[in-house]
Design a protein around this motif. Structure first.
Motif, PDB file in Angstrom:
ATOM      1  N   GLU A 146      -7.110 -13.739  -5.686  1.00 38.31           N
ATOM      2  CA  GLU A 146      -6.959 -12.922  -4.490  1.00 38.31           C
ATOM      3  C   GLU A 146      -5.585 -13.188  -3.875  1.00 38.31           C
ATOM      4  N   LEU A 147      -4.852 -12.116  -3.585  1.00 41.35           N
ATOM      5  CA  LEU A 147      -3.535 -12.238  -2.986  1.00 41.35           C
ATOM      6  C   LEU A 147      -3.473 -11.434  -1.694  1.00 41.35           C
ATOM      7  N   ASP A 148      -2.555 -11.813  -0.832  1.00 44.72           N
ATOM      8  CA  ASP A 148      -2.302 -11.071   0.398  1.00 44.72           C
ATOM      9  C   ASP A 148      -1.129 -10.136   0.148  1.00 44.72           C
ATOM     10  N   SER A 149      -1.334  -8.845   0.332  1.00 43.86           N
ATOM     11  CA  SER A 149      -0.272  -7.882   0.048  1.00 43.86           C
ATOM     12  C   SER A 149       0.976  -8.138   0.881  1.00 43.86           C
ATOM     13  N   ALA A 150       0.813  -8.757   2.036  1.00 37.33           N
ATOM     14  CA  ALA A 150       1.963  -9.057   2.880  1.00 37.33           C
ATOM     15  C   ALA A 150       2.919 -10.032   2.198  1.00 37.33           C
ATOM     16  N   ASN A 151       2.381 -10.794   1.248  1.00 36.17           N
ATOM     17  CA  ASN A 151       3.183 -11.833   0.594  1.00 36.17           C
ATOM     18  C   ASN A 151       3.462 -11.550  -0.871  1.00 36.17           C
ATOM     19  N   ASP A 152       3.019 -10.409  -1.370  1.00 34.47           N
ATOM     20  CA  ASP A 152       3.180 -10.133  -2.799  1.00 34.47           C
ATOM     21  C   ASP A 152       3.541  -8.672  -3.013  1.00 34.47           C
ATOM     22  N   ILE A 153       4.741  -8.440  -3.491  1.00 31.62           N
ATOM     23  CA  ILE A 153       5.217  -7.060  -3.637  1.00 31.62           C
ATOM     24  C   ILE A 153       4.534  -6.336  -4.791  1.00 31.62           C
ATOM     25  N   CYS A 154       4.007  -7.064  -5.760  1.00 30.40           N
ATOM     26  CA  CYS A 154       3.292  -6.410  -6.854  1.00 30.40           C
ATOM     27  C   CYS A 154       1.978  -5.803  -6.361  1.00 30.40           C
ATOM     28  N   ILE A 155       1.305  -6.472  -5.440  1.00 32.32           N
ATOM     29  CA  ILE A 155       0.123  -5.897  -4.815  1.00 32.32           C
ATOM     30  C   ILE A 155       0.513  -4.694  -3.966  1.00 32.32           C
ATOM     31  N   ARG A 156       1.660  -4.786  -3.316  1.00 34.55           N
ATOM     32  CA  ARG A 156       2.102  -3.654  -2.494  1.00 34.55           C
ATOM     33  C   ARG A 156       2.366  -2.420  -3.354  1.00 34.55           C
ATOM     34  N   LEU A 157       2.839  -2.612  -4.587  1.00 38.23           N
ATOM     35  CA  LEU A 157       3.005  -1.457  -5.474  1.00 38.23           C
ATOM     36  C   LEU A 157       1.663  -0.769  -5.728  1.00 38.23           C
ATOM     37  N   SER A 158       0.614  -1.548  -5.924  1.00 38.66           N
ATOM     38  CA  SER A 158      -0.725  -0.968  -6.093  1.00 38.66           C
ATOM     39  C   SER A 158      -1.112  -0.153  -4.868  1.00 38.66           C
ATOM     40  N   ASP A 159      -0.789  -0.676  -3.683  1.00 44.48           N
ATOM     41  CA  ASP A 159      -1.081   0.042  -2.437  1.00 44.48           C
ATOM     42  C   ASP A 159      -0.282   1.334  -2.360  1.00 44.48           C
ATOM     43  N   TRP A 160       1.003   1.291  -2.702  1.00 51.30           N
ATOM     44  CA  TRP A 160       1.835   2.503  -2.639  1.00 51.30           C
ATOM     45  C   TRP A 160       1.307   3.587  -3.572  1.00 51.30           C
ATOM     46  N   LEU A 161       0.887   3.179  -4.760  1.00 48.48           N
ATOM     47  CA  LEU A 161       0.390   4.157  -5.736  1.00 48.48           C
ATOM     48  C   LEU A 161      -1.002   4.666  -5.357  1.00 48.48           C
ATOM     49  N   ALA A 162      -1.906   3.757  -4.967  1.00 42.56           N
ATOM     50  CA  ALA A 162      -3.262   4.174  -4.574  1.00 42.56           C
ATOM     51  C   ALA A 162      -3.209   5.057  -3.335  1.00 42.56           C
ATOM     52  N   GLY A 163      -2.308   4.732  -2.409  1.00 40.38           N
ATOM     53  CA  GLY A 163      -2.161   5.557  -1.218  1.00 40.38           C
ATOM     54  C   GLY A 163      -1.676   6.955  -1.548  1.00 40.38           C
ATOM     55  N   PHE A 164      -0.754   7.058  -2.492  1.00 40.05           N
ATOM     56  CA  PHE A 164      -0.259   8.369  -2.919  1.00 40.05           C
ATOM     57  C   PHE A 164      -1.398   9.207  -3.501  1.00 40.05           C
ATOM     58  N   VAL A 165      -2.160   8.619  -4.398  1.00 40.39           N
ATOM     59  CA  VAL A 165      -3.269   9.353  -5.031  1.00 40.39           C
ATOM     60  C   VAL A 165      -4.286   9.791  -3.981  1.00 40.39           C
ATOM     61  N   GLY A 166      -4.717   8.852  -3.134  1.00 44.65           N
ATOM     62  CA  GLY A 166      -5.764   9.150  -2.165  1.00 44.65           C
ATOM     63  C   GLY A 166      -5.351  10.192  -1.146  1.00 44.65           C
TER      64      GLY A 166
END
Length: 443
Positions: free
Chosen positions: A301-321
């Motif tokens: 488990e990672l905190d997106s605030a501290n991991d840019i690779c997790i943030r990429l998942s957020d950017w892509l999932a947000g685009f799709v949704g």
């Protein structure tokens, strides 16, 4: 009796329902001794599903869960690229702290990428270019929330087959009708759950709501198959022996997302899951599902605030949704809801619902951004399990076919030769044909 149900607005990509595609007949080769890292985030996540939620203005009937991954040795290069993208974007958006996909909020997706400004376009172009340059693998899950709720109310049993009914077609048609017409099923489900009304009374109330759609659409050509579906659904739920539960809510299950990734790894990429490290944004239930369903090398488990690779998942999932949300909520394409239907003239109800012309009145940059998105989510993801859904296929169909439609034009100049309204008609036709193909495959 098999409920035939006409596609109302969408399609399904051959990537999902057909045989796995391989561009130019080439297969990628993966080293079995190599470790891989996959990062996960989600959008439009509801931890508990109730019929009451379906009336929310910001509700999307689909949960989006997205993985991206690459060889572990490639992570430093990806990270460096992402940090450069984020540094530029935070300056442009004047953001302090974590850069999340919500920086480009819902109003920027009103008519898809037509509503993107130049900063939005630049940001996602940079992200898409990074995904393509680094040859990242994606796996995206579209899980219908209404489908899960109705599966709990009308659980599967051998009763359906014994009586000549196809359970999946029944659930698909029922969930789609309720979603399309925004039928208010919250009070009947609540009262049935609490014992205020009996099973017969609940079925009677649901039947009454379905009949209101039947009477409004009967005799309208474009509603013929829908009318047939309603007739057969009413016939099925009226059977006194039908298995039914007084279920009012469903806790979200998380294992479906990992089923899709597992199949992508094992069957398409031929990567042993035991060589894969999974990294998930803060969500303990997702962590539990990952550990319980499949054996990965590690789950962290990672905190997106501290991991840019997790943030990429957020950017892509947000685009799709958010793109899917806008397609689903475009007022021009919506059918009258249960209340409006009573006051809708037959001639008005007979009109074909199409996406607003604004969706197709694009600048060159907006058009090219769609084409980049196509390559990221479809064109360079040649594998069968890249996009996964359950029976409610409409969400993934609307999204994938939007990208496929824009990519079908060789150039912006060719695209602009066609009027926006014609584009909307052609998109609708293409996706309806694909949904029809999918529906016939449901068994």
């Amino acid at each position: 009796m098999y409920a035939e149900f006409s596609p109302l607005a969408c399609s399904i990509s051959d990537i999902i329902t057909g045989e796995p595609e391989h561009q130019n007949g080439k297969k990628e080769v993966y080293t079995m001794s190599t470790d891989y890292d996959f990062f996960f985030d989600e959008s439009f996540h509801d931890r508990k599903i109730t019929a009451k939620q379906f009336a929310r203005e910001n509700f999307l009937d689909y949960y989006i869960g997205l993985f991206w991954g690459t060889r572990k040795s490639n992570i430093p290069a990806v990270t460096e690229s992402l940090e450069k993208i984020e540094h530029t974007a935070k300056k442009q958006f004047t953001i302090q702290g974590e850069l999340k996909s919500t920086i480009i909020n819902g109003k920027h997706y009103t008519y898809g990428l037509k509503s993107f400004n130049h900063l939005d376009i630049d940001f996602y172009n940079s992200i898409f270019d990074c995904c393509l340059d680094q040859k990242l693998k994606l796996q995206v899950n579209f899980i219908g929330k209404g489908e899960l709720l109705w599966r709990s109310v009308f659980p599967f049993s051998d009763w359906y087959e014994a009586n000549g009914f196809l359970y999946k077609k029944f659930i698909y048609s029922l969930a789609k009708l309720i979603r399309t017409y925004q039928i208010s099923v919250h009070p009947p489900l609540r009262d049935f759950y609490n014992g205020v009304i009996s099973q017969d009374e609940f079925v009677s109330l649901l039947t009454e709501k379905l009949r209101s759609i039947y009477h409004a659409g009967n005799g309208i050509k474009r509603k013929a198959r829908e009318i047939n579906a309603i007739t057969q659904i009413i016939h099925i739920i009226s059977k006194p022996q039908i298995p039914i539960c007084n279920q009012y809510s469903v806790d979200w299950t998380y294992h479906e997302s990992f089923d899709g990734l597992y199949n992508l790894l094992k069957n398409d990429l031929h990567i042993n899951p035991s060589r894969v490290n999974i990294f998930i944004d803060n969500e303990i239930n997702t962590i539990k599902a990952a550990n319980a369903t499949h054996r990965f090398k590690s789950v962290e488990e990672l905190d997106s605030a501290n991991d840019i690779c997790i943030r990429l998942s957020d950017w892509l999932a947000g685009f799709v949704g958010r793109l899917l949300f806008s397609i689903e909520h475009d007022s021009a394409a919506l059918e009258p809801n249960e209340t409006e239907l009573k006051n809708t003239a037959p001639a008005e109800f007979a009109k074909l619902r199409l996406l607003s012309d604004h969706w197709f009145d694009l600048s060159r940059d907006q058009f090219e951004c769609y084409r980049r998105a196509y390559n990221v989510f479809i064109g360079k993801q040649i594998h069968y399990w890249t996009l996964m859904t359950c029976v409610s296929i409409d969400g993934v169909s609307k999204f994938s076919n939007m990208l496929k439609y824009f990519n079908s034009y060789e150039s912006y100049e060719e695209f602009k030769k066609t009027p926006a309204k014609t584009h909307s008609e052609k998109y609708n036709h293409a996706v309806c044909v694909d949904l029809e193909h999918h529906y016939r495959q449901i068994v």
